[in-house]
Design a protein around this motif. Structure first.
Motif, PDB file in Angstrom:
ATOM      1  N   TYR A 107      -9.309  -3.667  10.226  1.00  0.00           N
ATOM      2  CA  TYR A 107      -8.374  -4.075  11.525  1.00  0.00           C
ATOM      3  C   TYR A 107      -9.189  -5.164  11.981  1.00  0.00           C
ATOM      4  N   GLY A 108      -8.577  -5.931  12.949  1.00  0.00           N
ATOM      5  CA  GLY A 108      -9.310  -6.937  13.781  1.00  0.00           C
ATOM      6  C   GLY A 108     -10.071  -6.176  14.872  1.00  0.00           C
ATOM      7  N   ARG A 133       0.827  -1.174   0.093  1.00  0.00           N
ATOM      8  CA  ARG A 133      -0.033   0.060  -0.061  1.00  0.00           C
ATOM      9  C   ARG A 133       0.865   1.215  -0.090  1.00  0.00           C
ATOM     10  N   ARG A 142      -2.294   5.591  18.415  1.00  0.00           N
ATOM     11  CA  ARG A 142      -1.633   4.563  17.359  1.00  0.00           C
ATOM     12  C   ARG A 142      -1.251   5.030  16.189  1.00  0.00           C
ATOM     13  N   SER A 147       3.726   0.203  13.417  1.00  0.00           N
ATOM     14  CA  SER A 147       2.650   1.181  14.540  1.00  0.00           C
ATOM     15  C   SER A 147       3.393   1.766  15.289  1.00  0.00           C
ATOM     16  N   GLN A 201      -4.007 -15.991   9.912  1.00  0.00           N
ATOM     17  CA  GLN A 201      -4.400 -14.499  10.598  1.00  0.00           C
ATOM     18  C   GLN A 201      -4.195 -14.972  12.167  1.00  0.00           C
ATOM     19  N   GLU A 218     -11.580 -10.638  12.109  1.00  0.00           N
ATOM     20  CA  GLU A 218     -10.523  -9.817  11.398  1.00  0.00           C
ATOM     21  C   GLU A 218     -11.170  -9.324  10.105  1.00  0.00           C
ATOM     22  N   LYS A 219     -11.119  -8.019  10.092  1.00  0.00           N
ATOM     23  CA  LYS A 219     -11.314  -7.029   9.158  1.00  0.00           C
ATOM     24  C   LYS A 219     -13.094  -7.023   8.818  1.00  0.00           C
ATOM     25  N   LEU A 268       0.455 -12.886   9.570  1.00  0.00           N
ATOM     26  CA  LEU A 268       1.003 -12.569  10.727  1.00  0.00           C
ATOM     27  C   LEU A 268       1.000 -13.728  11.775  1.00  0.00           C
ATOM     28  N   TYR A 281       0.374  -7.123  21.012  1.00  0.00           N
ATOM     29  CA  TYR A 281      -0.141  -8.286  21.826  1.00  0.00           C
ATOM     30  C   TYR A 281       0.709  -8.994  23.158  1.00  0.00           C
ATOM     31  N   ILE A 308      -7.917  -4.156  17.253  1.00  0.00           N
ATOM     32  CA  ILE A 308      -6.884  -4.402  17.497  1.00  0.00           C
ATOM     33  C   ILE A 308      -5.518  -3.616  16.977  1.00  0.00           C
ATOM     34  N   GLY A 313      -2.151  -3.327  17.296  1.00  0.00           N
ATOM     35  CA  GLY A 313      -0.608  -3.721  17.001  1.00  0.00           C
ATOM     36  C   GLY A 313       0.280  -4.163  18.070  1.00  0.00           C
ATOM     37  N   LEU A 316       4.014  -4.841  16.376  1.00  0.00           N
ATOM     38  CA  LEU A 316       4.008  -4.737  14.931  1.00  0.00           C
ATOM     39  C   LEU A 316       5.018  -3.605  14.510  1.00  0.00           C
ATOM     40  N   THR A 351      -5.542 -13.410  14.657  1.00  0.00           N
ATOM     41  CA  THR A 351      -6.819 -12.963  15.136  1.00  0.00           C
ATOM     42  C   THR A 351      -7.555 -14.277  15.336  1.00  0.00           C
TER      43      THR A 351
HETATM   44  C1  G1P Z   1      -2.818  -6.661  11.370  1.00  0.00           C
HETATM   45  C2  G1P Z   1      -3.921  -7.600  12.244  1.00  0.00           C
HETATM   46  C3  G1P Z   1      -5.155  -6.705  12.472  1.00  0.00           C
HETATM   47  C4  G1P Z   1      -4.903  -5.455  13.401  1.00  0.00           C
HETATM   48  C5  G1P Z   1      -3.812  -4.466  12.666  1.00  0.00           C
HETATM   49  C6  G1P Z   1      -3.261  -3.434  13.387  1.00  0.00           C
HETATM   50  O1  G1P Z   1      -3.421  -6.239  10.171  1.00  0.00           O
HETATM   51  O2  G1P Z   1      -4.091  -8.644  11.628  1.00  0.00           O
HETATM   52  O3  G1P Z   1      -6.021  -7.467  13.327  1.00  0.00           O
HETATM   53  O4  G1P Z   1      -5.793  -4.613  13.708  1.00  0.00           O
HETATM   54  O5  G1P Z   1      -2.711  -5.360  12.270  1.00  0.00           O
HETATM   55  O6  G1P Z   1      -2.442  -2.529  12.721  1.00  0.00           O
HETATM   56  P1  G1P Z   1      -2.524  -5.485   8.800  1.00  0.00           P
HETATM   57  O7  G1P Z   1      -2.693  -3.991   9.168  1.00  0.00           O
HETATM   58  O8  G1P Z   1      -1.400  -6.355   9.014  1.00  0.00           O
HETATM   59  O9  G1P Z   1      -3.450  -5.974   7.815  1.00  0.00           O
END
Ligand code: G1P
Length: 294
Positions: free
Chosen positions: A166-167, A10, A251, A126, A225, A186-187, A103, A203, A199, A201, A123, A227
Motif C-alpha cells: 500500500y501507500g 495478480r 475495505r 476496492s 504514482q 508508496e509500498k 495510477l 481520494y 491509503i 482507494g 478505485l 502517492t
Molecule cells: C494503489 C495505490 C496505493 C493504495 C492502493 C489501495 O496501489 O498506489 O497507494 O494503497 O492502491 O488499493 P495498487 O493496489 O493499485 O498497486
C-alpha cells in the motif's frame, strides 16, 4: 472518476479476457458496488478511465433493450428492478488510458473532465463497506471543504507486515480519526513505513493535483504514482488530510485471490436471499473437510 485500466495480473487466468472490476462478488460485479457507493453519496457524474479489454464495463452500465424486453415478456419484475437499481441516477463517461503508466497517469486522463472543480477518485477494485454502504466519501468531501484541503485521502490500519502492498501515510498527530498528512511512501517495507495507515482507494483532489502529477518522475517500473504527486502537495505546504475508515467501513480489496475469495464469501453470506443457504453449505463442507483431515 473511477480508474479501471489496470491489467489485473495478480488474478490471472480469471482476468485474461475480462476486467478484474467485472469479477462477481455475490450477485454483482465489483465495479457495480463502487458505482452504487458513489451514487448513494450523491455523486452522479462518473468518468471511467478504462483501457483495452475493458468494454464489458461500458456494456454493463448501458441499457440492454433486448434483455429488458425478454425479462418483461417473462414477467421477471424483480430482476428488472435489480437491473435498474442502485446506479440509475448516474451519468457515465469513458476515456481510455492508452498506455499502462500507473495510477497517477490514469488520474491525469480526467483533467478535462474535472476542469476547475474538485473531484473524487474511487478505485474500481476496492469496495468500501459491506454492500458498499459506506458514507466515507461524504465525510471526506466535508473535510475537504471545512479544512480547505488540497487533497483528502481515506486510510485504514493494516498489519505492519503488509505495508509493502500500500501507500503509507505519516500523520502529524497520531491517534486522530481526521489528521493532516506530512509524508507519504508508496509500498514501503515494514521497517521503512512511517506508520501502518494505508491509503484505502478513495481520494478527493483539488485540480492542483494535475500539475503535481506532471512533475512526478516514473518509478522503476515506468509508472507514475499518485502517492508521489500527493507528496509534492505536502512539500509545497498544501494541506493534505486523511480520514480513517470507521468500523463499518471495511475495505474489500479485490487485488489478489485470497482477498477475493474472502470478499466473495463475506458478501454471499450477507445476501438476504441466498446467505442462509450458503452458510449451511459452507458448514457442511467444513465439517466434511475436518472429518477427512482427522
Ligand atoms: C494503489 C495505490 C496505493 C493504495 C492502493 C489501495 O496501489 O498506489 O497507494 O494503497 O492502491 O488499493 P495498487 O493496489 O493499485 O498497486
Amino acid at each position: 472518476m473511477v480508474p479501471v485500466a489496470g491489467l489485473g495480473t495478480r488474478l490471472l487466468p480469471a482476468t485474461k479476457s475480462q476486467p478484474k472490476e467485472m469479477l462477481p462478488v455475490g450477485r454483482k460485479p465489483i465495479v457495480q458496488y463502487v458505482v452504487e457507493e458513489l451514487v448513494r453519496n450523491g455523486i452522479e457524474q462518473i468518468l471511467f478511465v478504462t483501457g483495452r479489454s475493458k468494454t464489458s464495463i461500458e456494456n454493463h452500465f448501458d441499457d440492454d433493450p433486448e434483455l429488458i424486453r425478454a425479462l418483461e415478456a417473462a414477467g421477471k419484475k424483480d430482476l428488472l428492478e435489480e437491473l435498474s437499481g442502485g446506479s440509475g441516477a448516474a451519468h457515465f463517461f469513458y476515456t481510455r488510458q492508452r498506455q499502462q503508466r500507473g495510477l497517477g497517469d490514469a488520474i491525469l486522463c480526467a483533467e478535462n473532465f474535472a476542469g476547475e472543480e474538485p473531484f473524487l477518485v474511487a478505485l474500481g477494485d476496492s469496495i468500501i463497506g459491506l454492500n458498499a454502504n459506506s458514507r466515507a466519501v461524504s465525510s471526506m468531501a466535508q473535510v475537504f471543504e471545512s479544512r480547505r484541503a488540497s487533497c483528502v485521502i481515506a486510510v485504514e490500519e493494516v498489519p505492519r507486515e503488509e505495508t509493502r502492498h500500500y501507500g503509507i501515510v505519516q500523520p502529524d498527530s497520531p491517534g486522530e480519526d481526521v489528521f493532516r498528512v506530512v509524508n507519504l511512501v508508496e509500498k514501503p517495507p515494514p521497517e521503512k513505513a512511517p506508520s501502518s495507515l494505508a491509503i484505502a482507494g478513495r481520494y478527493v483532489f483539488s485540480p492542483l493535483i494535475f500539475d503535481m502529477i506532471r512533475r512526478v518522475k516514473p518509478d522503476r517500473r515506468g509508472e507514475i504514482q499518485v502517492t508521489d504527486a500527493i507528496q509534492l502537495l505536502c512539500d509545497e505546504g498544501k494541506r493534505v488530510m486523511a480520514v480513517k475508515l470507521g468500523p463499518g467501513e471495511k475495505r474489500y480489496d479485490i487485488g489478489n485471490f485470497p482477498s477475493y475469495f474472502e470478499t466473495f464469501a463475506e458478501f454471499a453470506l450477507a445476501d438476504p436471499h441466498y446467505g442462509e443457504g450458503f452458510r449451511r453449505v459452507l458448514e457442511r463442507l467444513l465439517a466434511k473437510a475436518e472429518c477427512q483431515a482427522g
